[in-house]
Write an enzyme that holds these catalytic residues in place. Structure first.
Site, PDB file in Angstrom:
ATOM      1  N   GLY A  61     -13.716 -10.913   0.381  1.00 48.98           N
ATOM      2  CA  GLY A  61     -14.667 -11.814   0.825  1.00 48.98           C
ATOM      3  C   GLY A  61     -14.113 -13.298   0.706  1.00 48.98           C
ATOM      4  O   GLY A  61     -14.816 -14.270   0.844  1.00 48.98           O
ATOM      5  N   ASP A  89     -10.414  -9.537  -5.692  1.00 47.26           N
ATOM      6  CA  ASP A  89     -10.685  -9.500  -4.212  1.00 47.26           C
ATOM      7  C   ASP A  89     -11.769  -9.045  -3.656  1.00 47.26           C
ATOM      8  O   ASP A  89     -12.612  -8.260  -4.211  1.00 47.26           O
ATOM      9  CB  ASP A  89      -9.224  -8.824  -3.737  1.00 47.26           C
ATOM     10  CG  ASP A  89      -9.400  -7.287  -3.533  1.00 47.26           C
ATOM     11  OD1 ASP A  89     -10.446  -6.633  -3.083  1.00 47.26           O
ATOM     12  OD2 ASP A  89      -8.580  -6.590  -4.371  1.00 47.26           O
ATOM     13  N   TYR A 137      -2.132   5.107  -4.339  1.00 40.31           N
ATOM     14  CA  TYR A 137      -3.224   6.445  -3.922  1.00 40.31           C
ATOM     15  C   TYR A 137      -2.745   7.625  -4.410  1.00 40.31           C
ATOM     16  O   TYR A 137      -1.556   8.395  -3.927  1.00 40.31           O
ATOM     17  CB  TYR A 137      -3.542   6.704  -2.408  1.00 40.31           C
ATOM     18  CG  TYR A 137      -4.407   5.500  -1.656  1.00 40.31           C
ATOM     19  CD1 TYR A 137      -5.456   5.236  -2.118  1.00 40.31           C
ATOM     20  CD2 TYR A 137      -3.969   4.954  -0.484  1.00 40.31           C
ATOM     21  CE1 TYR A 137      -6.313   4.238  -1.566  1.00 40.31           C
ATOM     22  CE2 TYR A 137      -4.701   4.005   0.252  1.00 40.31           C
ATOM     23  CZ  TYR A 137      -5.865   3.651  -0.148  1.00 40.31           C
ATOM     24  OH  TYR A 137      -6.792   2.787   0.317  1.00 40.31           O
ATOM     25  N   THR A 140      -5.673   2.623  -7.072  1.00 45.35           N
ATOM     26  CA  THR A 140      -7.088   2.650  -6.357  1.00 45.35           C
ATOM     27  C   THR A 140      -7.884   3.629  -7.002  1.00 45.35           C
ATOM     28  O   THR A 140      -7.760   5.013  -6.257  1.00 45.35           O
ATOM     29  CB  THR A 140      -6.866   2.438  -4.693  1.00 45.35           C
ATOM     30  OG1 THR A 140      -6.011   1.232  -4.553  1.00 45.35           O
ATOM     31  CG2 THR A 140      -8.053   2.130  -4.089  1.00 45.35           C
ATOM     32  N   LYS A 142      -7.597  -0.558  -9.534  1.00 51.92           N
ATOM     33  CA  LYS A 142      -7.992  -1.359  -8.566  1.00 51.92           C
ATOM     34  C   LYS A 142      -9.388  -0.804  -8.077  1.00 51.92           C
ATOM     35  O   LYS A 142      -9.368   0.479  -7.727  1.00 51.92           O
ATOM     36  CB  LYS A 142      -7.044  -1.435  -7.258  1.00 51.92           C
ATOM     37  CG  LYS A 142      -7.606  -2.066  -6.211  1.00 51.92           C
ATOM     38  CD  LYS A 142      -6.372  -2.408  -5.127  1.00 51.92           C
ATOM     39  CE  LYS A 142      -6.940  -3.422  -3.931  1.00 51.92           C
ATOM     40  NZ  LYS A 142      -7.723  -2.520  -2.927  1.00 51.92           N
ATOM     41  N   HIS A 153     -12.997  -2.789  -2.345  1.00 49.01           N
ATOM     42  CA  HIS A 153     -11.978  -2.436  -1.318  1.00 49.01           C
ATOM     43  C   HIS A 153     -12.522  -3.073  -0.044  1.00 49.01           C
ATOM     44  O   HIS A 153     -12.490  -2.551   1.218  1.00 49.01           O
ATOM     45  CB  HIS A 153     -12.092  -0.683  -0.976  1.00 49.01           C
ATOM     46  CG  HIS A 153     -11.052  -0.130  -0.422  1.00 49.01           C
ATOM     47  ND1 HIS A 153     -10.319   0.627  -1.481  1.00 49.01           N
ATOM     48  CD2 HIS A 153     -10.453  -0.156   0.679  1.00 49.01           C
ATOM     49  CE1 HIS A 153      -9.244   1.215  -0.619  1.00 49.01           C
ATOM     50  NE2 HIS A 153      -9.116   0.629   0.429  1.00 49.01           N
ATOM     51  N   SER A 207       0.739  -1.306  -0.013  1.00 47.66           N
ATOM     52  CA  SER A 207      -0.138   0.076   0.172  1.00 47.66           C
ATOM     53  C   SER A 207       0.774   1.214  -0.097  1.00 47.66           C
ATOM     54  O   SER A 207       1.984   1.397   0.716  1.00 47.66           O
ATOM     55  CB  SER A 207      -0.849   0.046   1.302  1.00 47.66           C
ATOM     56  OG  SER A 207      -1.493   1.150   1.379  1.00 47.66           O
TER      57      SER A 207
HETATM   58  C1  LIG Z   1      -7.407  -2.849   6.949  1.00 46.00           C
HETATM   59  C2  LIG Z   1      -7.511  -2.483   5.761  1.00 46.00           C
HETATM   60  C3  LIG Z   1      -6.639  -1.568   5.008  1.00 46.00           C
HETATM   61  C4  LIG Z   1      -6.764  -1.350   3.621  1.00 46.00           C
HETATM   62  N1  LIG Z   1      -5.767  -0.361   2.960  1.00 46.00           N
HETATM   63  C5  LIG Z   1      -5.988  -0.555   1.682  1.00 46.00           C
HETATM   64  C6  LIG Z   1      -4.788   0.463   0.906  1.00 46.00           C
HETATM   65  O1  LIG Z   1      -4.180   1.131   1.785  1.00 46.00           O
HETATM   66  N2  LIG Z   1      -4.971   0.440  -0.416  1.00 46.00           N
HETATM   67  C7  LIG Z   1      -5.944  -0.193  -1.025  1.00 46.00           C
HETATM   68  O2  LIG Z   1      -5.889  -0.157  -2.389  1.00 46.00           O
HETATM   69  N3  LIG Z   1      -6.596  -1.160  -0.585  1.00 46.00           N
HETATM   70  C8  LIG Z   1      -6.803  -1.287   0.775  1.00 46.00           C
HETATM   71  N4  LIG Z   1      -7.689  -2.082   1.547  1.00 46.00           N
HETATM   72  C9  LIG Z   1      -8.534  -3.144   0.571  1.00 46.00           C
HETATM   73  C10 LIG Z   1      -7.749  -4.303   0.220  1.00 46.00           C
HETATM   74  O3  LIG Z   1      -6.508  -4.258  -0.644  1.00 46.00           O
HETATM   75  C11 LIG Z   1      -8.694  -5.377  -0.453  1.00 46.00           C
HETATM   76  O4  LIG Z   1      -9.350  -4.846  -1.524  1.00 46.00           O
HETATM   77  C12 LIG Z   1      -9.761  -5.924   0.429  1.00 46.00           C
HETATM   78  O5  LIG Z   1      -9.147  -6.088   1.841  1.00 46.00           O
HETATM   79  C13 LIG Z   1     -10.144  -7.332  -0.076  1.00 46.00           C
HETATM   80  O6  LIG Z   1     -11.168  -7.748   0.847  1.00 46.00           O
HETATM   81  P1  LIG Z   1     -11.141  -8.756   2.125  1.00 46.00           P
HETATM   82  O7  LIG Z   1     -10.497  -7.889   3.105  1.00 46.00           O
HETATM   83  O8  LIG Z   1     -12.494  -9.225   2.246  1.00 46.00           O
HETATM   84  O9  LIG Z   1     -10.159  -9.940   1.823  1.00 46.00           O
HETATM   85  C14 LIG Z   1      -7.614  -2.447   2.755  1.00 46.00           C
HETATM   86  C15 LIG Z   1      -8.602  -3.279   3.399  1.00 46.00           C
HETATM   87  C16 LIG Z   1      -8.443  -3.448   4.986  1.00 46.00           C
HETATM   88  C17 LIG Z   1      -9.113  -4.504   5.593  1.00 46.00           C
END
Ligand SMILES: Cc1cc2nc3c(=O)[nH]c(=O)nc-3n(C[C@H](O)[C@H](O)[C@H](O)COP(=O)(O)O)c2cc1C
Length: 416
Positions: free
Chosen positions: A346, A344, A189, A215, A289, A313, A166
């Site tokens: 779930g 991605d 970002y 993203t 993304k 996300h 990230s």
């Molecule tokens: C705590 C947390 C922080 C996240 N931070 C980012 C991030 O910095 N950049 C981003 O593109 N997605 C971020 N995401 C989304 C993840 O990349 C991903 O799309 C998502 O967690 C997938 O779903 P899942 O948690 O159900 O497996 C974050 C998700 C979580 C849970």
């Protein structure tokens, strides 16, 4: 963590759970019993004694599935950090949809195939990896474990899967690359300032990242759970957030040496021409993304995207959206195999990975599951989460009679 801080955090966790739609979404029994304790009594004795999660695993060896890591992580990390990880937009409808989407798809096994050899290895952007599984970008992982993204990188190295880093990482792309020992992806970002964004992109490129994932799914959003925490009172929160207006992102290592005082993070009115700008700026593959419709998938291709990540996300962006797996088919239909499509959101079981591959995804990402592993047991936890998912994928590949990824197709699925 000092005892008084821990007690304070637990009290906050109970308050959070009692008012949280998470009760309906995640591992229900556990959360419901914690909330029941909250309604019965709020005494410190209850908070200390009754917040015993039953069947919490104490070592990675005890884990049977990835869900086992969630309470173990919750018991170990600061309550605000837990809430940050768990939260979704509004009432967590998209989080629920992410799971429900997978559950609606049924499998059609084929019998009496010789499945004594199963090959789940693959190549992603020229990189040979053990499985079509990648670790999604998750910000600020030191809040879950002191070794944060570096522990994850070591886990990704030992299991040979792709790690996406990230923008708001706690460890620099150079440190993570060294720990991973192989290229990864860099998640971008965007900011209101192109020169500083470009410097960040060039750093990722120099560190050998194969792909840049911009993203695009948060033009705005409503996240409430973390707001339930009074950061001003929690010493752990204060240590990071005290006096920092932007929540601390501008102090993260990927912004080192850049003057971010007037720069805003976010989409800042950016539109599709920014994809052209990114393409011109880097030799990395450029992906978007957060794409969930055929219209946007077509626009990605028009602007030369090298890959698409179907994602909502993890339910943290749009509310009452479809499950990510439900968005996948229309994106794939628009792309018609011209670029790789990843998904991605779930993913918790090998069967989920299989279903996404059978629909046509190139590889599948996990976010929270490896963070549960990290928060509970550090690198070992991350490794075990990957092991479990690969074991489950192997099992379902045997059941479906598909001995390699190339043999996985829609004929294995019954779509509701
Ligand atoms: C705590 C947390 C922080 C996240 N931070 C980012 C991030 O910095 N950049 C981003 O593109 N997605 C971020 N995401 C989304 C993840 O990349 C991903 O799309 C998502 O967690 C997938 O779903 P899942 O948690 O159900 O497996 C974050 C998700 C979580 C849970």
């Amino acid at each position: 963590m000092p005892t008084n801080t821990r007690d304070h955090s637990r009290r906050q966790l109970l308050t959070f759970l009692a008012g949280s739609p998470l009760l309906y979404g995640l591992s229900g029994t556990l959360l419901a019993s914690a909330a029941a304790a909250q309604t019965r009594s709020e005494t410190d004795a209850v908070l200390r004694g009754a917040l015993e999660f039953k069947d919490i695993i104490e070592s990675v060896d005890q884990a049977l599935n990835v869900w086992d890591f969630e309470p173990a992580m919750r018991a170990r990390v600061n309550a605000g950090h837990y809430a940050y990880m768990a939260q979704g937009a509004d009432d967590f409808g998209t989080i629920a949809a992410n799971r429900a989407g997978f559950e609606r798809i049924k499998l059609r096994p084929q019998r009496l195939v010789d499945v004594s050899k199963i090959d789940m290895s693959t190549e992603i952007f020229g990189q040979k990896v053990a499985a079509p599984l990648y670790l999604c970008p998750v910000g600020a992982q030191m809040m879950f474990h002191p070794d944060g993204e570096v522990a994850v990188a070591r886990g990704a190295k030992s299991k040979n899967v792709v790690q996406a880093l990230s923008t708001v990482t706690n460890y620099s792309v150079e440190d993570v690359r060294a720990a991973r020992g192989a290229p990864g992806w860099y998640q971008l970002y965007s900011t209101s300032d192109w020169p500083s964004t470009l410097k960040q992109i060039k750093r990722a490129e120099a560190a050998g990242c194969t792909a840049l994932a911009w993203t695009v799914d948060i033009p705005a959003r409503n996240l409430e759970p973390v707001a339930r925490f009074n950061r001003g009172k929690d010493p752990v929160c204060q240590a990071c957030h005290g006096g920092v207006e932007d929540g601390g992102w501008s102090q993260r290592p990927m912004f080192d040496g850049l003057d971010m005082s007037t720069v805003r993070m976010g989409l800042n009115g950016l539109t599709w021409s920014y994809v052209d700008q990114l393409k011109k700026a880097t030799t990395m593959k450029v992906m978007l993304k957060g794409i969930v419709t055929r219209e946007d998938a077509a626009r990605c291709l028009e602007h030369g995207a090298d890959g698409i990540i179907v994602s909502n996300h993890g339910g943290r962006a749009d509310e009452t959206g479809r499950g990510a797996i439900e968005s996948l088919p229309e994106v794939l239909a628009a792309v018609r195999g011209r670029v790789p499509v990843f998904v991605d959101g779930g993913v918790r079981r090998g069967t989920d990975i299989f279903k996404a591959l059978a629909l046509g995804a190139t590889a599948v990402g996990i976010g929270r599951p490896y963070i549960w592993g990290l928060g509970a047991f550090g690198q070992e936890g991350v490794e075990k989460v990957i092991d479990i998912l690969m074991r489950e994928l192997r099992i379902v590949m045997m059941q479906m009679g598909t001995t390699s990824l190339a043999k996985i197709s829609r004929t294995s699925l019954e779509l509701a």
